[in-house]
Design a protein around this motif. Structure first.
Motif, short mmCIF file in Angstrom:
data_model
loop_
_atom_site.label_atom_id
_atom_site.label_comp_id
_atom_site.label_asym_id
_atom_site.label_seq_id
_atom_site.Cartn_x
_atom_site.Cartn_y
_atom_site.Cartn_z
N ARG A 1 0.81 -1.22 0.00
CA ARG A 1 0.00 0.00 0.00
C ARG A 1 0.85 1.27 0.00
N GLY A 2 2.03 1.21 0.62
CA GLY A 2 2.80 2.44 0.81
C GLY A 2 3.90 2.70 -0.19
N THR A 3 4.18 1.76 -1.08
CA THR A 3 5.30 1.93 -2.01
C THR A 3 4.98 2.95 -3.10
N ASP A 4 6.07 3.54 -3.66
CA ASP A 4 5.89 4.44 -4.79
C ASP A 4 6.27 3.77 -6.11
N ALA A 5 6.35 2.43 -6.12
CA ALA A 5 6.59 1.70 -7.37
C ALA A 5 5.40 1.87 -8.30
N ASP A 6 5.66 1.76 -9.61
CA ASP A 6 4.57 1.91 -10.59
C ASP A 6 3.56 0.78 -10.49
N ILE A 7 4.07 -0.44 -10.36
CA ILE A 7 3.25 -1.64 -10.39
C ILE A 7 3.71 -2.55 -9.25
N THR A 8 2.76 -3.26 -8.64
CA THR A 8 3.10 -4.25 -7.62
C THR A 8 2.58 -5.62 -8.06
N VAL A 9 3.44 -6.61 -8.03
CA VAL A 9 3.05 -8.00 -8.33
C VAL A 9 3.27 -8.81 -7.06
N LEU B 1 -5.08 -2.95 -4.63
CA LEU B 1 -5.33 -3.95 -5.66
C LEU B 1 -5.39 -3.33 -7.05
N ALA B 2 -5.85 -2.10 -7.16
CA ALA B 2 -6.02 -1.45 -8.46
C ALA B 2 -4.71 -1.33 -9.22
N ARG B 3 -3.58 -1.25 -8.51
CA ARG B 3 -2.30 -1.15 -9.21
C ARG B 3 -1.43 -2.38 -8.93
N SER B 4 -2.11 -3.50 -8.68
CA SER B 4 -1.39 -4.73 -8.36
C SER B 4 -1.90 -5.89 -9.20
N VAL B 5 -1.06 -6.90 -9.31
CA VAL B 5 -1.46 -8.20 -9.84
C VAL B 5 -1.15 -9.21 -8.75
N VAL B 6 -2.14 -10.03 -8.38
CA VAL B 6 -1.96 -10.99 -7.30
C VAL B 6 -2.00 -12.40 -7.89
N VAL B 7 -0.98 -13.18 -7.59
CA VAL B 7 -0.89 -14.58 -8.03
C VAL B 7 -0.96 -15.45 -6.78
N VAL B 8 -1.92 -16.37 -6.75
CA VAL B 8 -2.19 -17.14 -5.54
C VAL B 8 -2.09 -18.64 -5.83
N ALA B 9 -1.34 -19.35 -4.99
CA ALA B 9 -1.34 -20.81 -5.00
C ALA B 9 -1.37 -21.25 -3.54
N THR B 10 -2.52 -21.68 -3.06
CA THR B 10 -2.66 -22.00 -1.64
C THR B 10 -1.98 -23.32 -1.30
#
Length: 433
Positions: free
Chosen positions: A177-185, A209-218
């Motif tokens: 939430r706090g980073t100034d990176a362009d994109i978060t994966v 979430l709007a500037r992120s991509v989340v990859v999930v493998a439980t």
């Protein structure tokens, strides 16, 4: 859909089909006879529950040893197996922002299907060591303790080392939430299924979430899916880097990635080595971690959590990761149980690019605070039993006087990210007070 994608799809449809058959199922593996394929190629079976993809993980005599991406329910001896002729591929593109994907890159958030995007293999190439940009600019992560005492540079790879239940995932959500990176994966590898929705909706939130991509493998997913989730997230981050953007790759956790490869390696017949990990684990770690970093344009800043066994920071996976990465943060169980968040033991943490991303004045302020914290730590036992006599050591006297202020500086609410300039300003005020 691009012309190249249409041509590739047409060639796949028009090409001849090659089939083998399931010879036997042993443990987690399928043994397939009568089919020619290379290591890493995908094969397909049609079961009663639908198509099942598997990956060739070993060659044994005239048979292929394949590991499935799903459950083996419905598989029987003699079942036809189709060769796809290539590794499994994933979609990449800016349309992935705000989406939640599984370990194979397929959407699981109920959103629209991913159509018309470029398809690529998860295998990528690390930036050329002589052509990649040097790390020279600080990346703000919104955490005061990190931004000032363990600064992260754009294109750096940093490990977060801790035992279980010490706050690794919460720290990652705060950084996202706090980073100034362009994109978060974000790659959640082997996480508890209960925590995924909590993390996305509660910790990350709609804005994150709007500037992120989340990859999930439980943790209940097959080992190969957990393994691929790490490479899928890295390949997506590489695509954004290749577009000239600055991506932040957060992976939780590298240890569960190694555990997945241990399952794959042992099932394929590899001998166990250090603490049961086969040699392929330690060969695969640099293949994953070296792919992050600065490229000729754009960058991937990688933050990888390492779940150390029994709080042993020198266990095999942790020791190997520390040797590959460009720095490490250590989370303390003592601080976590005392309600200190984030529970970063700054004296045991180090950034190897601090000289390249901070000014001399900033480094002086950070060093001064570190020296005060170290002085208090060395005299802690005497102070707590009342045996320390004021005036014995000026550094300890000052450390005692600034103890509460330093503790307040290092504490931070998970919902309150700090601006980089404000963090450095507060540090300067603290050490000069």
């Amino acid at each position: 859909m691009s012309v190249a994608t249409r041509i590739s799809a047409a060639v796949d449809v028009a090409g001849p089909l090659a089939y083998g058959e399931v010879r036997r199922v042993v443990g987690l593996n399928l043994e397939v006879a009568g089919l020619s394929a290379a290591i890493g190629d995908a094969v397909r079976l049609e079961t009663g529950d639908g198509p099942l993809l598997a990956e060739v993980v070993a060659l044994r005599d005239d048979e292929l040893v394949c590991m499935p991406f799903g459950e083996l329910r419905g598989v029987r001896a003699g079942m036809p197996v189709e060769a796809t002729g290539r590794p499994a591929e994933i979609n990449v593109g800016s349309e992935l922002l705000g989406r939640v994907l599984d370990g194979l890159g397929r959407p699981i958030d109920g959103g629209p299907p991913l159509e018309g995007l470029a398809r690529v293999s998860i295998e990528g190439t690390p930036p050329h060591p002589l052509r990649r940009e040097r790390v020279h600019q600080q990346l703000s992560v919104g955490v005061r303790a990190i931004d000032t005492l363990i600064p992260v540079g754009r294109g750096q790879r940093m490990g977060i080392f801790a035992g279980s239940g010490v706050g690794k995932t919460s720290l990652l959500s705060m950084i996202a939430r706090g980073t100034d990176a362009d994109i978060t994966v974000l790659a959640l590898v082997g996480e508890r299924g209960r925590e995924v929705r909590e993390f996305i909706e509660g910790d990350l939130g709609p804005e994150g979430l709007a500037r992120s991509v989340v990859v999930v493998a439980t943790s209940d997913e097959p080992a190969l899916v957990r393994l691929r989730a790490a490479f899928t997230a890295t390949r997506i981050a590489e695509w954004f880097r290749d577009q000239g953007q600055h991506a932040l790759l957060l992976m939780d956790s590298v240890t569960r990635f190694c555990m997945a490869q241990r399952e794959v390696g042992l099932s394929a017949g590899e001998p166990p080595a250090t603490r049961g990990y086969p040699p392929s684990v330690f060969a695969m770690l640099p293949r994953l971690l070296e792919r992050a970093g600065a490229g000729e344009q754009g960058s991937i800043t990688g933050l990888y959590t390492v779940l150390v066994e029994g709080d042993d920071m020198n266990e095999p996976v942790g020791d190997t990761c520390r040797a590959i990465l460009d720095g490490h943060m250590v989370l303390s169980r003592r601080l976590a149980t005392a309600g200190h968040f984030p529970s970063i033991d700054v004296l045991e943490s180090i950034s190897r690019v601090v000289g390249a991303v901070t000014s001399p004045a900033q480094r002086q302020s950070a060093t001064e605070l570190r020296q005060l914290l170290a002085a208090y730590r060395d005299a802690r036992d005497l102070i707590e039993i009342g045996a320390y006599v004021a005036g014995t050591n000026p550094s300890v006297d000052r450390a005692i006087a600034l103890r509460d202020a330093a503790d307040a500086f290092l504490r931070q609410e998970i919902t309150e990210p700090a601006a980089l300039a404000d963090s450095w300003s507060r540090l300067e005020q603290l050490v000069h007070s």
